[in-house]
Each structure stands twice: as structure tokens, then as C-alpha cells.
Enzyme design. Structure first.
Site, PDB file in Angstrom:
ATOM      1  N   VAL A 177       0.831  -1.212   0.000  1.00  0.00           N
ATOM      2  CA  VAL A 177       0.000   0.000   0.000  1.00  0.00           C
ATOM      3  C   VAL A 177       0.861   1.256   0.000  1.00  0.00           C
ATOM      4  O   VAL A 177       0.621   2.191  -0.781  1.00  0.00           O
ATOM      5  CB  VAL A 177      -0.935   0.018   1.235  1.00  0.00           C
ATOM      6  N   GLY A 178       1.885   1.278   0.852  1.00  0.00           N
ATOM      7  CA  GLY A 178       2.726   2.471   0.968  1.00  0.00           C
ATOM      8  C   GLY A 178       3.344   2.843  -0.374  1.00  0.00           C
ATOM      9  O   GLY A 178       3.368   4.029  -0.739  1.00  0.00           O
ATOM     10  N   GLY A 203      -6.567   0.475   8.829  1.00  0.00           N
ATOM     11  CA  GLY A 203      -7.051  -0.684   9.585  1.00  0.00           C
ATOM     12  C   GLY A 203      -7.236  -1.837   8.617  1.00  0.00           C
ATOM     13  O   GLY A 203      -6.420  -2.043   7.715  1.00  0.00           O
ATOM     14  N   TYR A 237      -4.539  -9.425  15.601  1.00  0.00           N
ATOM     15  CA  TYR A 237      -4.312  -8.335  14.620  1.00  0.00           C
ATOM     16  C   TYR A 237      -5.528  -7.414  14.590  1.00  0.00           C
ATOM     17  O   TYR A 237      -5.409  -6.188  14.623  1.00  0.00           O
ATOM     18  CB  TYR A 237      -4.068  -9.000  13.275  1.00  0.00           C
ATOM     19  N   PRO A 292      -9.602  -1.106   4.712  1.00  0.00           N
ATOM     20  CA  PRO A 292      -9.558  -1.746   3.393  1.00  0.00           C
ATOM     21  C   PRO A 292      -9.903  -3.222   3.445  1.00  0.00           C
ATOM     22  O   PRO A 292      -9.606  -3.917   4.414  1.00  0.00           O
ATOM     23  CB  PRO A 292      -8.113  -1.553   2.953  1.00  0.00           C
ATOM     24  N   LYS A 312       2.325 -19.948  -6.696  1.00  0.00           N
ATOM     25  CA  LYS A 312       2.222 -21.414  -6.733  1.00  0.00           C
ATOM     26  C   LYS A 312       1.838 -21.893  -8.140  1.00  0.00           C
ATOM     27  O   LYS A 312       2.422 -22.840  -8.670  1.00  0.00           O
ATOM     28  CB  LYS A 312       1.175 -21.901  -5.710  1.00  0.00           C
TER      29      LYS A 312
HETATM   30  N1  LIG Z   1      -2.388  -6.349   2.273  1.00  0.00           N
HETATM   31  C1  LIG Z   1      -3.682  -6.403   2.563  1.00  0.00           C
HETATM   32  O1  LIG Z   1      -4.433  -7.207   1.980  1.00  0.00           O
HETATM   33  C2  LIG Z   1      -4.261  -5.499   3.595  1.00  0.00           C
HETATM   34  C3  LIG Z   1      -3.497  -4.578   4.293  1.00  0.00           C
HETATM   35  N2  LIG Z   1      -4.107  -3.782   5.232  1.00  0.00           N
HETATM   36  C4  LIG Z   1      -3.334  -2.780   5.988  1.00  0.00           C
HETATM   37  O2  LIG Z   1      -2.696  -1.888   5.094  1.00  0.00           O
HETATM   38  C5  LIG Z   1      -1.444  -1.444   5.647  1.00  0.00           C
HETATM   39  C6  LIG Z   1      -0.330  -1.708   4.661  1.00  0.00           C
HETATM   40  O3  LIG Z   1      -0.250  -3.117   4.425  1.00  0.00           O
HETATM   41  P1  LIG Z   1       0.671  -3.724   3.266  1.00  0.00           P
HETATM   42  O4  LIG Z   1       1.166  -2.632   2.404  1.00  0.00           O
HETATM   43  O5  LIG Z   1      -0.073  -4.853   2.695  1.00  0.00           O
HETATM   44  O6  LIG Z   1       1.884  -4.315   4.120  1.00  0.00           O
HETATM   45  P2  LIG Z   1       3.339  -4.690   3.647  1.00  0.00           P
HETATM   46  O7  LIG Z   1       3.765  -5.836   4.484  1.00  0.00           O
HETATM   47  O8  LIG Z   1       3.425  -4.802   2.176  1.00  0.00           O
HETATM   48  O9  LIG Z   1       4.193  -3.406   4.077  1.00  0.00           O
HETATM   49  C7  LIG Z   1       4.320  -3.068   5.406  1.00  0.00           C
HETATM   50  C8  LIG Z   1       5.323  -1.957   5.543  1.00  0.00           C
HETATM   51  O10 LIG Z   1       5.470  -1.673   6.936  1.00  0.00           O
HETATM   52  C9  LIG Z   1       6.835  -1.525   7.234  1.00  0.00           C
HETATM   53  N3  LIG Z   1       7.059  -1.956   8.607  1.00  0.00           N
HETATM   54  C10 LIG Z   1       6.621  -3.094   9.207  1.00  0.00           C
HETATM   55  N4  LIG Z   1       7.012  -3.110  10.491  1.00  0.00           N
HETATM   56  C11 LIG Z   1       7.705  -1.973  10.705  1.00  0.00           C
HETATM   57  C12 LIG Z   1       8.379  -1.410  11.819  1.00  0.00           C
HETATM   58  N5  LIG Z   1       8.418  -2.051  13.005  1.00  0.00           N
HETATM   59  N6  LIG Z   1       9.008  -0.226  11.663  1.00  0.00           N
HETATM   60  C13 LIG Z   1       8.989   0.414  10.481  1.00  0.00           C
HETATM   61  N7  LIG Z   1       8.366  -0.043   9.397  1.00  0.00           N
HETATM   62  C14 LIG Z   1       7.749  -1.226   9.511  1.00  0.00           C
HETATM   63  C15 LIG Z   1       7.594  -2.365   6.234  1.00  0.00           C
HETATM   64  O11 LIG Z   1       8.861  -1.759   6.060  1.00  0.00           O
HETATM   65  P3  LIG Z   1      10.090  -2.375   5.212  1.00  0.00           P
HETATM   66  O12 LIG Z   1       9.613  -2.467   3.811  1.00  0.00           O
HETATM   67  O13 LIG Z   1      11.204  -1.400   5.354  1.00  0.00           O
HETATM   68  O14 LIG Z   1      10.327  -3.708   5.833  1.00  0.00           O
HETATM   69  C16 LIG Z   1       6.703  -2.255   4.995  1.00  0.00           C
HETATM   70  O15 LIG Z   1       7.100  -1.154   4.206  1.00  0.00           O
HETATM   71  C17 LIG Z   1      -1.292  -2.180   6.976  1.00  0.00           C
HETATM   72  O16 LIG Z   1      -1.753  -1.364   8.007  1.00  0.00           O
HETATM   73  C18 LIG Z   1      -2.212  -3.372   6.822  1.00  0.00           C
HETATM   74  O17 LIG Z   1      -2.663  -3.819   8.064  1.00  0.00           O
HETATM   75  C19 LIG Z   1      -5.435  -3.853   5.489  1.00  0.00           C
HETATM   76  C20 LIG Z   1      -6.227  -4.741   4.829  1.00  0.00           C
HETATM   77  C21 LIG Z   1      -5.713  -5.612   3.824  1.00  0.00           C
HETATM   78  C1  LIG Z   2      -6.619  -8.888   4.503  1.00  0.00           C
HETATM   79  C2  LIG Z   2      -6.844  -9.801   5.649  1.00  0.00           C
HETATM   80  O1  LIG Z   2      -6.191 -11.033   5.376  1.00  0.00           O
HETATM   81  C3  LIG Z   2      -6.148 -12.005   6.387  1.00  0.00           C
HETATM   82  O2  LIG Z   2      -7.334 -12.751   6.360  1.00  0.00           O
HETATM   83  P1  LIG Z   2      -7.772 -13.696   5.171  1.00  0.00           P
HETATM   84  O3  LIG Z   2      -8.629 -12.951   4.240  1.00  0.00           O
HETATM   85  O4  LIG Z   2      -8.364 -14.918   5.733  1.00  0.00           O
HETATM   86  O5  LIG Z   2      -6.364 -13.994   4.488  1.00  0.00           O
HETATM   87  P2  LIG Z   2      -5.712 -14.802   3.327  1.00  0.00           P
HETATM   88  O6  LIG Z   2      -5.573 -13.960   2.142  1.00  0.00           O
HETATM   89  O7  LIG Z   2      -4.450 -15.382   3.865  1.00  0.00           O
HETATM   90  O8  LIG Z   2      -6.687 -16.047   3.029  1.00  0.00           O
HETATM   91  C4  LIG Z   2      -7.900 -15.932   2.383  1.00  0.00           C
HETATM   92  C5  LIG Z   2      -8.501 -17.289   2.129  1.00  0.00           C
HETATM   93  O9  LIG Z   2      -7.708 -17.931   1.105  1.00  0.00           O
HETATM   94  C6  LIG Z   2      -7.403 -19.253   1.511  1.00  0.00           C
HETATM   95  N1  LIG Z   2      -6.186 -19.711   0.809  1.00  0.00           N
HETATM   96  C7  LIG Z   2      -6.147 -20.700  -0.125  1.00  0.00           C
HETATM   97  N2  LIG Z   2      -4.911 -20.929  -0.511  1.00  0.00           N
HETATM   98  C8  LIG Z   2      -4.120 -20.027   0.149  1.00  0.00           C
HETATM   99  C9  LIG Z   2      -2.732 -19.794   0.144  1.00  0.00           C
HETATM  100  O10 LIG Z   2      -1.945 -20.438  -0.553  1.00  0.00           O
HETATM  101  N3  LIG Z   2      -2.285 -18.785   0.937  1.00  0.00           N
HETATM  102  C10 LIG Z   2      -3.125 -18.038   1.731  1.00  0.00           C
HETATM  103  N4  LIG Z   2      -2.619 -17.043   2.478  1.00  0.00           N
HETATM  104  N5  LIG Z   2      -4.461 -18.290   1.773  1.00  0.00           N
HETATM  105  C11 LIG Z   2      -4.937 -19.271   0.982  1.00  0.00           C
HETATM  106  C12 LIG Z   2      -7.300 -19.154   3.010  1.00  0.00           C
HETATM  107  O11 LIG Z   2      -7.390 -20.424   3.621  1.00  0.00           O
HETATM  108  C13 LIG Z   2      -8.481 -18.252   3.312  1.00  0.00           C
HETATM  109  O12 LIG Z   2      -9.662 -18.982   3.326  1.00  0.00           O
HETATM  110  C14 LIG Z   2      -6.043 -11.446   7.771  1.00  0.00           C
HETATM  111  O13 LIG Z   2      -5.397 -12.411   8.544  1.00  0.00           O
HETATM  112  C15 LIG Z   2      -5.522 -10.083   7.778  1.00  0.00           C
HETATM  113  O14 LIG Z   2      -4.205  -9.995   7.300  1.00  0.00           O
HETATM  114  C16 LIG Z   2      -6.306  -9.207   6.905  1.00  0.00           C
HETATM  115  O15 LIG Z   2      -6.520  -8.044   7.185  1.00  0.00           O
END
Ligand SMILES: NC(=O)C1=CN([C@@H]2O[C@H](COP(=O)(O)OP(=O)(O)OC[C@H]3O[C@@H](n4cnc5c(N)ncnc54)[C@H](OP(=O)(O)O)[C@@H]3O)[C@@H](O)[C@H]2O)C=CC1
Ligand SMILES: C[C@H]1O[C@H](OP(=O)(O)OP(=O)(O)OC[C@H]2O[C@@H](n3cnc4c(=O)[nH]c(N)nc43)[C@H](O)[C@@H]2O)[C@@H](O)[C@@H](O)C1=O
Length: 364
Positions: free
Chosen positions: A16-17, A107, A137, A164, A188
Site C-alpha cells: 500500500v505504501g 485498519g 491483529y 480496506p 504457486k
Molecule cells: N495487504 C492487505 O491485503 C491489507 C493490508 N491492510 C493494511 O494496510 C497497511 C499496509 O499493508 P501492506 O502494504 O499490505 O503491508 P506490507 O507488508 O506490504 O508493508 C508493510 C510496511 O510496513 C513496514 N514496517 C513493518 N514493520 C515496521 C516497523 N516495526 N518499523 C517500520 N516499518 C515497519 C515495512 O517496512 P520495510 O519495507 O522497510 O520492511 C513495509 O514497508 C497495513 O496497516 C495493513 O494492516 C489492510 C487490509 C488488507
Molecule cells: C486482509 C486480511 O487477510 C487475512 O485474512 P484472510 O482474508 O483470511 O487472508 P488470506 O488472504 O491469507 O486467506 C484468504 C482465504 O484464502 C485461503 N487460501 C487458499 N490458498 C491459500 C494460500 O496459498 N495462501 C493463503 N494465504 N491463503 C490461501 C485461506 O485459507 C483463506 O480462506 C487477515 O489475517 C488479515 O491480514 C487481513 O486483514
């Protein structure tokens, strides 16, 4: 926010960032500040305070967090609650202390109850128990929303929270153990296709190992071979996916347009008065809700998602379902009507987004 405003993007290299940085730059914002995790550990209270004291950002986007898929959340439960609470406590409190004009907290829709009404409106928060696999979480995220809301009310800050749905896109995490479903299935299925076509050098390179035997052993731990790919759980859960660049656009839209500066308890506004007097608690609650859903309002089952990725990757093998792995919440579809009402709607549909993400994956 003007184009020279100093904006700190925490987590700028993440999914996201990185999309937010791209969006801000494209809109002409020039004064962006960021630090990698290594340069500034947001878990460390003193270091975060020193950073705010020195940099004095005017706007803050908190996209740094401990993030992972269902198994990572379920396994590293202590790390997910501890690190997320620390990061958000440090950043939100210092944003107040060093007079940040506006902060956007990210969030997740997993804050909503496991059995929430579908689609999930913002006000179903805290109405019944959470899904177990990501409860720590989710509790950290709920604390973040309530912190933003409470600082707005007590101190008159202007802190916004966005919830989101599941996100995907460039710079996603493709680690097969810790990632979310969409990047995991892309990797995969791609590796299974390469094995089937005997493109062993490419598999070895993809997995960063030394030999094809090593690669095959590693992939077999995740149920991947020449002819089949394992899907965790039953394939029946439904998820809603939003492309990260749409997510970034919604964040910048809300940062530019949403304002909570009149919510302080001492402000001379009807909401503040209602809150103080506790007379119109329901009305006040509706207005002070700082959190807003960001989603598409459309979902798909995990089995259907696998078929969509199969088509885009061009894989002809089969799928197996490992029901020893958790399904998690069966349905979690956001109600994005509040966001739509403010004038924002997503642009990238799932098929197009996955195609673009796969192209990015192949290049990177
Ligand atoms: N991905 C998703 O599907 C979803 C994400 N979100 C939320 O969106 C936001 C962004 O997520 P996303 O972009 O996917 O996450 P990523 O894991 O892709 O990125 C997380 C970032 O946070 C930084 N970070 C983690 N821990 C620390 C720390 N202790 N100090 C400084 N920097 C830190 C990492 O830095 P570095 O790169 O330097 O390691 C990285 O740039 C989060 O709040 C997440 O909860 C919400 C719903 C769904
Ligand atoms: C965004 C949201 O994402 C997380 O929740 P989640 O939606 O359950 O996350 P997920 O993407 O890992 O899985 C979605 C579904 O998919 C299935 N599934 C199949 N095969 C694979 C597989 O290979 N990998 C993963 N990870 N899941 C798989 C898996 O079993 C599940 O039924 C939060 O913990 C939290 O991080 C949050 O905020």
C-alpha cells in the site's frame, strides 16, 4: 493539503505504501518523507519521538504494520498484536504531540465480527465476536480506530481511519507461508506451470535456490508439483479484492477531502455538544465514526479466484484442497456505500488487476 506539504508515509516500500507514494507523486506532491524499517523501527518509542521532533511532518499516512495472510496471523499471534499496537501507539501519539494536521490510519475489514451482516457496514464494529485466526491483529486495529476517534474528541486532532478489504498489487508479499491468498496462488500456479514445462532454471531463479531438486522439495511442502497446486482450506470462503493503486487513490482522496477538525469535545459544534451531554449518543456515534470502508462491494470464492489466476497464468494442471488449513471467515464483503456517497469508486476490476500484477511479477 498543498503540493508542498510535508507528508510522512510510514511503510513506503510495502504494497500500500508504495502505491500511495506513486499516487501522491503523480498528483504533484513533492515533499514526501519516509524511512525504511531498518532506518526507523516504529516499535521503538524513543526513536519515533525523535523522528517526529526532527522532521515535524504536517501529514502522516500510517501504512506500516505487521501484515500477513491467514496462517501468519494465526501463528505469530503475539507479534501481530504487540508490533501493531506499538507502531500505531507511537505514531498516532506523536502525531498529536507534534501537531500533525491530519493522519490517515490503515485498519482492515477483519475488525468486523465473524458473523457480521453482509455486506458489512461501518457501524457493525464491536457488535459480536471476531474471527479467531486474526483476532490479535484485529484487536490492534480496533485499538487504532478508537485511538484516532479518542484523540479527535479529546484533543481536537484530525485523524482518519480507513478499513480496506483484501488488497493485492505490485510490491505484494509473495512468501508462500506468510503471504495473502492472491500473491500465494499467483506464485504457486506460476511455479507449477514452469515445472510442467520443465523450465527448471526459471523455477530455481524464482525460488532463489541452487538446484531443481531443492526447488521441487520446497514447492512440495506447499503442495505444488508439475500437475497440481494445493489450495488451503475448502475453497469456499469468499473474499473481496481491491487493487493497491485504487486503494492508494482512495486514501489520498480521503486525506484531501475528509475533515474531523470540529469533533473535539470542547468544539462549539452540535456533535461535540451531544457527545458531552451524552444525550444523542447514537446520533453522535454516527457522525464521529472516523472509520470508513474501502472496497469494491464484489466478492469471489477462493476456488473461483484460483480458476481466474489459472487462466491468466496459462496453467493446465489441477487443484487440490487442504482442509487441514483454516478457511477463516466464510464471507467478509464490505459495504462501500459511505465511500461511494463521498464520491469515490474503484476503477480496476479483478481480472485486469490480476493480469497487471502477474505481468509485474514476471518482470520483478
Ligand atoms: N495487504 C492487505 O491485503 C491489507 C493490508 N491492510 C493494511 O494496510 C497497511 C499496509 O499493508 P501492506 O502494504 O499490505 O503491508 P506490507 O507488508 O506490504 O508493508 C508493510 C510496511 O510496513 C513496514 N514496517 C513493518 N514493520 C515496521 C516497523 N516495526 N518499523 C517500520 N516499518 C515497519 C515495512 O517496512 P520495510 O519495507 O522497510 O520492511 C513495509 O514497508 C497495513 O496497516 C495493513 O494492516 C489492510 C487490509 C488488507
Ligand atoms: C486482509 C486480511 O487477510 C487475512 O485474512 P484472510 O482474508 O483470511 O487472508 P488470506 O488472504 O491469507 O486467506 C484468504 C482465504 O484464502 C485461503 N487460501 C487458499 N490458498 C491459500 C494460500 O496459498 N495462501 C493463503 N494465504 N491463503 C490461501 C485461506 O485459507 C483463506 O480462506 C487477515 O489475517 C488479515 O491480514 C487481513 O486483514
Amino acid at each position: 493539503m498543498d503540493l508542498n506539504s510535508k507528508i510522512y508515509i510510514a511503510g513506503h516500500r510495502g504494497l500500500v505504501g508504495s502505491a500511495i507514494v506513486k499516487n501522491l507523486r503523480a498528483k504533484g506532491y513533492t515533499n514526501l518523507v519516509y524511512k525504511t524499517h531498518k532506518e526507523l523501527d516504529l516499535v521503538n518509542q524513543n526513536d519515533v519521538e525523535e523522528f517526529f521532533k526532527l522532521e515535524k511532518p504536517e501529514y502522516v499516512i500510517l501504512a506500516a504494520a505487521k501484515v500477513g495472510g491467514i496462517v501468519a496471523n494465526n501463528t505469530y499471534r503475539a507479534d501481530f498484536i504487540y508490533e501493531n499496537l506499538q507502531i500505531q501507539n507511537n505514531v498516532i501519539h506523536n502525531a498529536y504531540k507534534y501537531e500533525v494536521k491530519k493522519l490517515l490510519f490503515l485498519g482492515s475489514t477483519c475488525i468486523y465480527p465473524k458473523m457480521a451482516p453482509q455486506p458489512m457496514p461501518e457501524d457493525c464494529l464491536l457488535t459480536s465476536p471476531l474471527e479467531y485466526t486474526n483476532e490479535p491483529y484485529a484487536i490492534a486495529k480496533i485499538a487504532g480506530i478508537k485511538m484516532c476517534e479518542s484523540y479527535n474528541l479529546q484533543y481536537g486532532t484530525n485523524f482518519i481511519s480507513v478499513m480496506p478489504t483484501n488488497l493485492y498489487g505490485p510490491n505484494d508479499n509473495f512468501d508462500l507461508e506468510k503471504s495473502h491468498v492472491l500473491p500465494a496462488l499467483i506464485r504457486k500456479i506460476h511455479c507449477a506451470k514452469l515445472l510442467n514445462e520443465k523450465k527448471y532454471d526459471e523455477v530455481v531463479k524464482d525460488l532463489n535456490v541452487n538446484t531443481i531438486e531443492e526447488a521441487k522439495t520446497y514447492l512440495s511442502n506447499f503442495g505444488v508439483n508439475e500437475t497440481s497446486v494445493e489450495i488451503w482450506g475448502s475453497g469456499k470462503p469468499r473474499r473481496e479484492f481491491l487493487y493497491s493503486e485504487d486503494m492508494a487513490d482512495a486514501c489520498v482522496f480521503l486525506l484531501e477531502s475528509r475533515d474531523f477538525s470540529d469533533l473535539a469535545l470542547n468544539a462549539d459544534t452540535p456533535v461535540a455538544k451531544a457527545k458531552v451531554e451524552c444525550t444523542y449518543e447514537k446520533d453522535a456515534k454516527e457522525v464521529i465514526n472516523t472509520h470508513i470502508n474501502i472496497g469494491t462491494g464484489v466478492d469471489i470464492s477462493i476456488a473461483e479466484l484460483a480458476l481466474l489466476i489459472q487462466e491468466i497464468v496459462g496453467y493446465e494442471g489441477e487443484f487440490t484442497f487442504n482442509t487441514d488449513k483454516p478457511d477463516g471467515t466464510m464471507v467478509k464483503l464490505t459495504d462501500p456505500s459511505k465511500l461511494h456517497g463521498l464520491g469515490w469508486k474503484h476503477k480496476v476490476e479483478l481480472h485486469e488487476g490480476v493480469k497487471t500484477m502477474y505481468e509485474w511479477y514476471l518482470k520483478n
